[in-house]
Design an enzyme around this catalytic site. Structure first.
Site, PDB file in Angstrom:
ATOM      1  CB  CYS A  36      28.140  12.061 -12.079  1.00  0.00           C
ATOM      2  SG  CYS A  36      27.120  13.460 -11.628  1.00  0.00           S
TER       3      CYS A  36
ATOM      4  CB  CYS B   1      23.625  13.562 -13.016  1.00  0.00           C
ATOM      5  SG  CYS B   1      24.952  14.781 -13.050  1.00  0.00           S
TER       6      CYS B   1
END
Lengths: 135, 76
Positions: B10, B13
């Site tokens: 994501c 991340c």
């Protein structure tokens, strides 16, 4: 424990939940060796399945497991569900330096403590309704 | 030194990986940086919220994007 990982972004799969656009809520039951301890665990499972937050391992906090402690520290809101006034879940979290946002004690909601570990679904539903009213 | 970035790929991340690499570059530290995206590996660390950063097997942060200075402390 619910098989779910929450990401702080918002995307989600059945197993891994990302919450980029929502708060991280951690749910920590005491899971103690009494009816109310076991009910606390079952209520936490129900709350996690309803999407209230992510159920986490309270005993992992006591065991100083870094992944679990850091996951708790990464939460914006912590719910500790204790069965009785010993408040083991709350005390465990606070002992690790993790502030509890909401502490719920099942006996204070009128659920009598005993050592009958055969929990009926109706008892869990009753407790869940009472806990939900506190949130 | 091995640094693992735990997450599902994501935005946060990816940002975490950028910050880790920036800290390594600025401090001149050589490390193996690995993105870990599979559920079993993430859960094996006890991590319940991502992104998370693991340095040589120890989880340093979970559920938040670290600051560059945080990472510099972990790698020093």
């Amino acid at each position: 424990m619910t098989e779910e990982i929450k990401c702080s972004c918002g995307d989600a799969t059945d197993e891994i939940k990302c919450s980029c656009e929502s708060d991280n809520v951690g749910i920590f039951p005491c899971a103690g060796a009494s009816n109310v301890g076991q009910i606390s665990n079952m209520v936490a499972v129900k709350l996690a399945k309803k999407g209230v937050g992510t159920m986490m391992c309270t005993v992992g906090i006591g065991g100083h497991r870094s992944g679990i402690v850091k996951s708790a520290e990464g939460c914006d809101y912590i719910i500790a569900i204790d069965g009785c006034p010993l408040n083991c879940a709350k005390e465990t979290l606070e002992h690790a330096g993790i502030p509890v946002s909401k502490n719920i004690v099942l006996t204070e909601l009128g659920i009598k403590k005993n050592h009958d570990l055969d929990i009926l679904p109706s008892q869990v539903e009753e407790a869940l309704a009472k806990v939900a009213d506190c949130l | 030194m091995k640094i693992e970035i735990l997450g599902t790929g994501c935005t946060k991340c990816n940002k975490t990986k950028e910050i880790v690499e920036k800290a390594l570059l600025e401090n001149g530290v050589d490390a193996e940086v690995v993105k870990v995206e599979d559920f079993d590996s993430i859960i094996s660390y006890g991590v319940m919220i991502t992104p998370a950063v693991v340095v040589d097997g120890e989880v340093k942060i979970a559920g938040r994007v670290p600051g560059v200075n945080d990472v510099k402390k972990w790698i020093s």
